[in-house]
Design a protein around this motif. Structure first.
Motif, PDB file in Angstrom:
ATOM      1  N   GLY A 252     -25.254 -37.526  -7.282  1.00 52.69           N
ATOM      2  CA  GLY A 252     -26.654 -37.397  -7.688  1.00 52.69           C
ATOM      3  C   GLY A 252     -27.295 -36.071  -7.337  1.00 52.69           C
ATOM      4  O   GLY A 252     -28.513 -35.922  -7.390  1.00 52.69           O
ATOM      5  N   GLN A 253     -26.488 -35.085  -6.975  1.00 53.82           N
ATOM      6  CA  GLN A 253     -27.089 -33.833  -6.502  1.00 53.82           C
ATOM      7  C   GLN A 253     -27.826 -33.095  -7.623  1.00 53.82           C
ATOM      8  O   GLN A 253     -27.427 -33.120  -8.787  1.00 53.82           O
ATOM      9  CB  GLN A 253     -26.041 -32.917  -5.870  1.00 53.82           C
ATOM     10  CG  GLN A 253     -25.135 -32.216  -6.854  1.00 53.82           C
ATOM     11  CD  GLN A 253     -23.962 -31.497  -6.169  1.00 53.82           C
ATOM     12  OE1 GLN A 253     -23.732 -31.674  -4.987  1.00 53.82           O
ATOM     13  NE2 GLN A 253     -23.232 -30.708  -6.921  1.00 53.82           N
ATOM     14  N   ALA A 254     -28.902 -32.448  -7.223  1.00 52.59           N
ATOM     15  CA  ALA A 254     -29.613 -31.547  -8.124  1.00 52.59           C
ATOM     16  C   ALA A 254     -29.281 -30.120  -7.695  1.00 52.59           C
ATOM     17  O   ALA A 254     -28.712 -29.903  -6.622  1.00 52.59           O
ATOM     18  CB  ALA A 254     -31.112 -31.802  -8.017  1.00 52.59           C
ATOM     19  N   TYR A 255     -29.631 -29.165  -8.546  1.00 55.34           N
ATOM     20  CA  TYR A 255     -29.264 -27.771  -8.283  1.00 55.34           C
ATOM     21  C   TYR A 255     -30.519 -26.930  -8.101  1.00 55.34           C
ATOM     22  O   TYR A 255     -31.499 -27.100  -8.823  1.00 55.34           O
ATOM     23  CB  TYR A 255     -28.434 -27.225  -9.448  1.00 55.34           C
ATOM     24  CG  TYR A 255     -27.097 -27.911  -9.560  1.00 55.34           C
ATOM     25  CD1 TYR A 255     -25.949 -27.350  -9.019  1.00 55.34           C
ATOM     26  CD2 TYR A 255     -26.983 -29.152 -10.183  1.00 55.34           C
ATOM     27  CE1 TYR A 255     -24.724 -27.995  -9.090  1.00 55.34           C
ATOM     28  CE2 TYR A 255     -25.767 -29.807 -10.267  1.00 55.34           C
ATOM     29  CZ  TYR A 255     -24.643 -29.228  -9.724  1.00 55.34           C
ATOM     30  OH  TYR A 255     -23.433 -29.877  -9.788  1.00 55.34           O
ATOM     31  N   ALA A 256     -30.421 -26.019  -7.146  1.00 54.07           N
ATOM     32  CA  ALA A 256     -31.558 -25.149  -6.876  1.00 54.07           C
ATOM     33  C   ALA A 256     -31.284 -23.745  -7.377  1.00 54.07           C
ATOM     34  O   ALA A 256     -30.151 -23.262  -7.362  1.00 54.07           O
ATOM     35  CB  ALA A 256     -31.850 -25.105  -5.379  1.00 54.07           C
ATOM     36  N   CYS A 257     -32.353 -23.122  -7.842  1.00 55.82           N
ATOM     37  CA  CYS A 257     -32.294 -21.709  -8.207  1.00 55.82           C
ATOM     38  C   CYS A 257     -33.569 -21.077  -7.654  1.00 55.82           C
ATOM     39  O   CYS A 257     -34.645 -21.681  -7.740  1.00 55.82           O
ATOM     40  CB  CYS A 257     -32.235 -21.575  -9.725  1.00 55.82           C
ATOM     41  SG  CYS A 257     -32.319 -19.875 -10.285  1.00 55.82           S
TER      42      CYS A 257
END
Ligand code: FES
Ligand code: FES
Lengths: 784, 155
Positions: free
Chosen positions: A34-39
Motif C-alpha cells: 500500500g505504499q505511496a510515493y513522495a516527490c
C-alpha cells in the motif's frame, strides 16, 4: 605463514555472495504493502522569498494523496546540528534548518513541498504542477563576499559568519617565530568542493502502525541509532521506543549518509498523516543538490623554517564553507577534525590555526571521506613541498628531518592531539622501496624521450581515527557520546550472533567481526553471524564513520566476548568440579591446568541454556553479554605516499602512471579488506586531485550537477596501486591494537598527486595549481 | 496499457507496462528482480547493465517495450545451475572486487559481456571497456583484477 582464519587472515567476504547474486537488500529494494510515493518540489533558485505556494491544481491531479508544505510540519523542530563549536566570540551561530522551506529558500535543491501520490510518476507530475511565487534575492556564493557584507543567508542571525575559531599555540608566540625565521614559505590554496556520490542514491521509507503507534523508517544511513535519536528527540518528538530505524544494505556512504536529512523526517511524519507507507527515492541529479557536499576550504598557510629546513612554526587561516544550513556534524569538520591535524607527522613546535566558517547559498557541506583531515593534510604537505623546493632540499629528506622520532612517542602536539604511537621513518623507508624512488630519474628520462614531463610527488599523512573519547568530544562541543556497542549472543549449540552498533556499507564487517570473535573463542568463523543496521535488533550504537568501526566497535566486541569467556569459564569450572582459577581456555576447549580434564565450547554453551547441572547459586543461565566501549584516545594511522605522473606539455593532460602507499594501520584484522579500503580511498583522492569539482556559478546554480558535468574517476583514469601495510605500530590503548584504515587513501592522495604535477612542471616555474588539475588549468599554468 | 513479454533468465515473463516504462523499472518492479540497480538518471553509471540478446545494455536506457520478445539476462541469472556463483561472480569474490555491492551487478554483467567478445583482454582493454561503469568504493583496482582472474578461469 599467512593464517587462513581469524585475526590477520584474508578471509573472503561472506556478504559478497548476496551482493554478487543480486539478492542484496538495499532500501530501494524494499516495497511495503500500500505504499505511496513522495516527490519533493525543490527550489530552482539559490536564494528567494516564498510569497505564495498554490497547490490547488496539483492536488486535483490523478493519484495525488497529499501535498505538504512547511505549515504541515509546524509542530516539528528543525534538523538539529550535533556539534556546537565555540569561537572567539562565543558559541557558533545556529540558524534553524526546517524540514521544508519556511518563507525562504536558501539553496538550489532546498525542498519547498512534498507531494505524495499513488505512483512515483504521478507524484512527479503533481510536483511540476505546483505553482510557487518566489521573489528571487541576490545569492551569495563566494565565501569572501559572504563575510564582506554580502547578502545574508539568514537574516535572523545578522551575519554569514558561523564562527571565528582560533586554536593551537599562542598566536603572538607563533607570529614571533615567523619574524626571526631563516625562511618562510607562504601558500594560498583551495580545497575543491566535492559531491560524495555514493553509488546508491538516498532512499527513505516511512511507515506507521496505528495499532501500536510505532513508526518505522527505512533509510540509507551509516548510523541508524543516530538518526533515531536526532529525529525522534529533536525533530518529530517521537519517543525512541516507538521509533524503529532500519538501514539495511547500504550502497556506500563516505560520510554523506551519516547525516539526518529532511526527507527522512518528512517520510516518517507523512506516513502517519496519510496512513500509508511513504517511499522516496532520490534521483541522482537530486542527490547532487541535497546530499551534503564535502571540503570547500580556502586557506592561507605559512611555514617558518631554519637554515637546515627544520620547521619552526606553522600558521594557517581558513575559510570553510558551511553551505546554507548547518548539516549534522558540519561545524566539527574544519575545527576539531582539521585544526587538530595540522601537526601532521612533524615535530613543529608552534602551530596556530584560524578557521572562519561561512554561510552561503549552496548545499550544506559536511564530512566526506576523511572529513577535515584531507584539508589539513593537503595544506601541510603542499607547503612542505613548496618549502623544500624553495630551499633546495629533497622532498623525502625534508620530511625525514622533521618527523616526530620513534622515541618521542607518546607525542603531545601543539594542537591538542597526543599521538600514542607511530614510526614515520619506517613508512617512509618502505615507500622509498615500493615506489622505487631510486629509479625515478631513469623513468623521467624515458618520459622525456617521448615528449612527456614526468613528476614524482611525495606526501605523508596522519589521521585521527576511532572517534572519539566521549568526554573529550563533549568538552569540544559534541552533543553526543561517541562510544560503540556490541552484544555477543551465544546460542545453545555454540554458534554466535553478534549484534553491533557499527554499520557496514562496504567495509565488510560481516566478515571481519566474526574473524575477531572466532579467534577469541577458538571456533570457526562460519559459526559467527553479524547483525547490524536495525535499531529494533541491535544495542544503541553510534554507527560507522571516521574509520572507527574496528577501533571502537571492534573493541566493544572484544570486551563483550571477554565477558562471555569469563562466564563460560565459570560454567566450565563447575562442570569439571575445578577452581575457576585453574581453568584454561584455548582453541575452543576449557581444561584444568595440570590434568587431562577438559570440556568443549559446545558443551559449556549447551549447559548455559539447559542448566540441569549448573551453579545456580552464583550464576544466571544463558550466555549473552553486551559491552559499550568508550575509547581512551583517538588512534593515529599514518603513512607515506608517492605518485608519478606524466604531463602532456601540449594539452596539459595529466596521466597518473603509478601510485604507492605505505601505511601503518597498527594490527590488521583482514589484509585483503584493508588493501581494498586503501584502493578505494586512493581512487577518491585521484578524483579530487584530477577530476572532481562541484562548481557553482555566481547565481548559485550548480553547474556540475550530474554525471554529464561532474567528472567521476573511471577505471581508465587510474593505474593499479602498490599498497603496503607491513609497517605496524599497534595502537596502545585499544584491545586489538588497531588504528583504522578507511580514510587514509582519501587523505594522503590529493597532495601526493598535486606535488607530482608541480614536480613535473617545476622547470617551467609553476609553483601551485588548485585542484582539480584539469588539462585546462595545467595548460594555463604552463603558459605562466 | 500495452503488454510486453520476454524471456528473463530463461523464464518466460509478461506484463502490462506504460509506454514510458524503462526496462530497469520492469525488472525491478513487476518482476521483483532488484539485483539490477539504478545509480543515475543520465545513463552514465552502469549499475543497471543487463544482457539483452547477448549484448550488454544499460537497462535504464531502454524501454521495456523495446525488449519485447528479447532474451534478457540479469545478475540473478549468472549463477551456476546448482546455485553456486558463476565464474565471473566467483572471481569478484576471490579478488575482493566489490565493497558496498551497489555497482557490482552492473560490473559483473559488463565484465561477462567483455569476456564473451574478448576472452583475453589486456589491462588497458578492461579499463576501457569499463568506461560506462562507475564504482565509488574500490578504486577499480580489484575490479580489474577480478576480470583478469575471470578471463584466466574461463580460458
Ligand atoms: S542507472 Fe543506468 S546508467 Fe546509471
Ligand atoms: S562496490 Fe560500492 S560502488 Fe562499487
Amino acid at each position: 605463514m599467512a593464517k587462513d582464519s581469524g585475526i590477520g587472515a584474508a578471509s573472503k567476504r561472506r556478504e559478497d555472495v548476496r551482493f554478487l547474486s543480486g539478492s542484496g537488500k538495499y532500501t530501494d529494494d524494499i516495497n511495503l504493502a500500500g505504499q505511496a510515493y513522495a516527490c519533493f518540489l525543490r527550489s530552482s533558485v539559490a536564494h528567494g522569498r516564498i510569497n505564495a505556494i498554490d497547490t490547488a491544481a496539483a492536488t486535483a491531479m490523478p493519484g495525488v494523496v497529499a501535498i505538504l508544505t512547511a505549515k504541515d510540519f509546524e509542530g516539528a523542530g528543525g534538523l538539529p546540528c550535533g556539534w556546537c563549536v565555540t569561537g572567539k566570540d562565543g558559541p557558533m551561530k545556529e540558524p534553524k534548518h526546517p524540514i521544508l522551506a519556511e518563507g525562504k529558500v536558501r539553496h538550489v535543491g532546498d525542498p519547498i513541498a512534498m507531494v505524495i501520490a499513488d505512483t512515483k510518476e504521478q507524484a512527479q507530475a503533481a510536483a511540476d504542477a505546483i505553482s510557487v511565487d518566489i521573489e528571487e534575492l541576490p545569492a551569495v556564493i563566494d565565501m569572501k563576499a559572504a563575510i564582506a557584507g554580502g547578502p545574508l543567508v539568514h537574516e535572523d542571525i545578522g551575519t554569514n559568519l558561523c564562527y571565528d575559531w582560533n586554536f593551537g599555540s599562542d598566536k603572538a608566540e607563533t607570529d614571533a617565530a615567523f619574524e626571526t625565521a631563516h625562511h618562510v614559505t607562504r601558500l594560498e590554496l583551495t580545497n575543491n568542493r566535492l559531491v560524495p556520490n555514493a553509488m546508491e542514491p538516498r532512499v527513505a521509507i516511512g511507515a506507521y502502525d496505528r495499532s501500536t503507534g510505532e513508526h518505522t523508517l527505512y533509510t540509507t544511513s551509516q548510523n541508524p541509532h543516530v538518526i533515531r535519536l536526532l529525529m525522534g528527540a529533536f525533530v518529530l518528538q517521537i519517543p525512541e521506543h516507538k521509533l524503529r530505524v532500519v538501514a539495511p544494505d547500504v550502497g556506500g556512504g563516505f560520510g554523506s549518509k551519516i547525516f539526518h536529512y529532511a526527507e527522512e523526517a518528512a517520510c516518517t511524519l507523512a506516513a502517519k498523516l496519510v496512513n500509508r507507507p511513504v517511499k522516496w527515492t532520490a534521483e541522482r541529479s537530486e542527490s547532487f543538490v541535497t546530499d551534503a557536499h564535502g571540503r570547500d576550504h580556502v586557506s592561507t598557510i605559512e611555514l617558518a623554517l631554519d637554515a637546515e629546513g627544520h620547521f619552526l612554526a606553522l600558521r594557517t587561516d581558513t575559510l570553510a564553507n558551511m553551505g546554507a544550513y548547518l548539516s549534522t556534524f558540519a561545524p566539527s569538520v574544519p575545527t576539531y577534525l582539521h585544526g587538530t591535524l595540522m601537526a601532521g607527522n612533524y615535530a613543529t613546535p608552534l602551530i596556530n590555526v584560524n578557521v572562519r566558517a561561512v554561510f552561503t547559498n549552496t548545499v550544506p557541506v559536511d564530512a566526506y571521506r576523511g572529513a577535515g583531515r584531507p584539508e589539513a593534510t593537503f595544506q601541510l604537505e603542499r607547503v612542505i613541498d613548496m618549502a623544500a623546493r624553495e630551499m633546495g632540499i629533497d622532498p623525502v629528506e625534508i620530511r625525514r628531518r622533521n618527523f616526530i622520532k620513534p622515541d618521542q612517542f607518546p607525542y603531545q602536539t601543539p594542537v591538542a592531539l597526543a599521538y600514542d604511537t607511530g614510526n614515520y621513518h619506517a613508512t617512509m623507508d618502505k615507500l622509498v622501496e615500493i615506489a622505487d624512488i631510486a629509479g625515478f630519474a631513469a623513468r623521467k628520462a624515458e618520459s622525456a624521450a617521448r615528449g612527456k614531463l614526468r613528476g614524482l610527488g611525495i606526501a605523508c599523512y596522519i589521521e585521527a581515527c576511532g572517534i572519539a573519547p566521549s568526554a573529550v568530544a563533549g568538552a569540544l562541543g559534541a552533543r553526543a557520546g561517541l562510544y560503540e556497542s556490541a552484544t555477543v549472543r551465544v546460542n545453545a549449540t555454540g554458534s554466535v550472533t553478534v549484534l553491533t552498533g557499527s554499520h557496514s556499507h562496504g567495509q565488510g564487517h560481516e566478515t571481519t567481526f566474526p574473524q575477531v570473535v572466532a579467534e577469541m573463542l577458538g571456533i570457526d568463523e562460519g559459526q559467527v553471524e553479524v547483525v547490524h543496521g536495525d535499531t529494533g535488533r541491535i544495542p544503541f550504537g553510534m554507527g560507522t564513520y571516521g574509520s572507527r568501526s574496528i577501533a571502537v566497535g571492534g573493541a566493544a566486541l572484544v570486551r563483550a566476548t571477554e565477558k562471555i569467556i569469563n562466564k563460560a569459564r565459570k560454567i566450565a569450572a563447575h562442570l569439571m568440579e575445578a577452581a575457576e582459577g585453574d581453568v584454561e581456555f584455548a582453541n575452543g576447549t576449557f581444561s584444568v591446568k595440570g590434568t587431562d580434564k577438559s570440556v568443549g565450547w559446545g558443551d559449556v554453551c549447551l549447559t548455559a541454556y539447559v542448566p540441569h547441572n549448573f551453579p545456580h547459586e552464583t550464576l544466571e543461565p544463558g550466555l549473552e553479554e553486551t559491552a559499550f566501549y568508550d575509547p581512551a584516545n583517538f588512534t593515529f594511522p599514518a603513512g607515506a605516499y608517492a605518485a608519478e605522473v606524466e604531463v602532456d606539455p601540449d594539452t596539459g593532460q595529466v596521466t597518473l602512471c603509478s601510485f604507492a602507499a605505505a601505511d601503518d594501520f597498527g594490527n590488521i584484522i583482514n589484509p585483503m579488506i584493508v588493501d581494498g579500503q586503501v584502493h578505494g580511498g586512493i581512487g577518491q583522492g585521484v578524483g579530487q586531485a584530477l577530476l572532481e569539482h562541484a562548481v557553482y556559478d555566481a547565481n548559485g546554480q550548480l553547474l556540475s550537477g550530474s554525471y554529464m558535468d561532474y567528472a567521476m574517476p573511471r577505471a581508465d583514469d587510474v593505474p593499479f596501486y602498490a599498497v603496503d601495510h607491513s609497517c605496524q605500530t599497534p595502537c596502545t590503548h585499544n584491545p586489538l591494537g588497531v588504528k583504522g584504515c578507511g580514510e587514509a587513501g582519501a587523505i594522503g592522495t590529493p597532495p601526493t598527486i598535486v606535488n607530482a604535477v608541480i614536480d613535473a612542471l617545476a622547470d617551467r616555474g609553476v609553483k601551485h595549481i588548485d585542484m582539480p588539475l584539469t588539462p585546462a588549468r595545467v595548460w594555463a599554468a604552463m603558459q605562466g | 496499457m500495452p503488454s510486453v513479454s520476454m524471456t528473463v533468465n530463461g523464464r518466460q515473463v509478461s506484463g502490462e507496462v506504460e509506454g514510458r516504462t524503462l526496462l530497469v523499472e520492469f525488472l525491478r518492479g513487476p518482476l521483483g528482480l532488484t539485483g539490477t540497480h539504478v545509480g543515475c538518471d543520465t545513463s552514465q553509471c552502469g549499475a543497471c547493465v543487463v544482457h539483452v540478446n547477448g549484448q550488454d545494455v544499460k537497462s535504464c536506457t531502454m524501454l521495456a517495450l523495446e525488449a519485447d520478445g528479447a532474451e534478457v539476462r540479469t545478475i540473478e541469472g549468472m549463477a551456476n545451475p546448482d546455485g553456486s556463483l558463476g565464474v565471473v561472480q566467483q572471481a569478484f569474490q576471490d579478488n575482493h572486487g566489490l565493497q558496498c555491492g551497489y555497482c557490482t551487478p552492473g560490473m559483473v554483467m559488463t565484465a561477462a559481456a567483455l569476456l564473451e567478445k574478448n576472452p583475453d583482454p589486456s589491462e588497458a582493454e578492461i579499463r576501457a571497456y569499463l568506461e560506462g561503469n562507475l564504482c565509488r568504493c574500490t578504486g577499480y583496482h580489484n575490479i580489474v583484477k577480478s576480470i583478469q582472474a575471470a578471463a584466466a578461469a574461463l580460458r
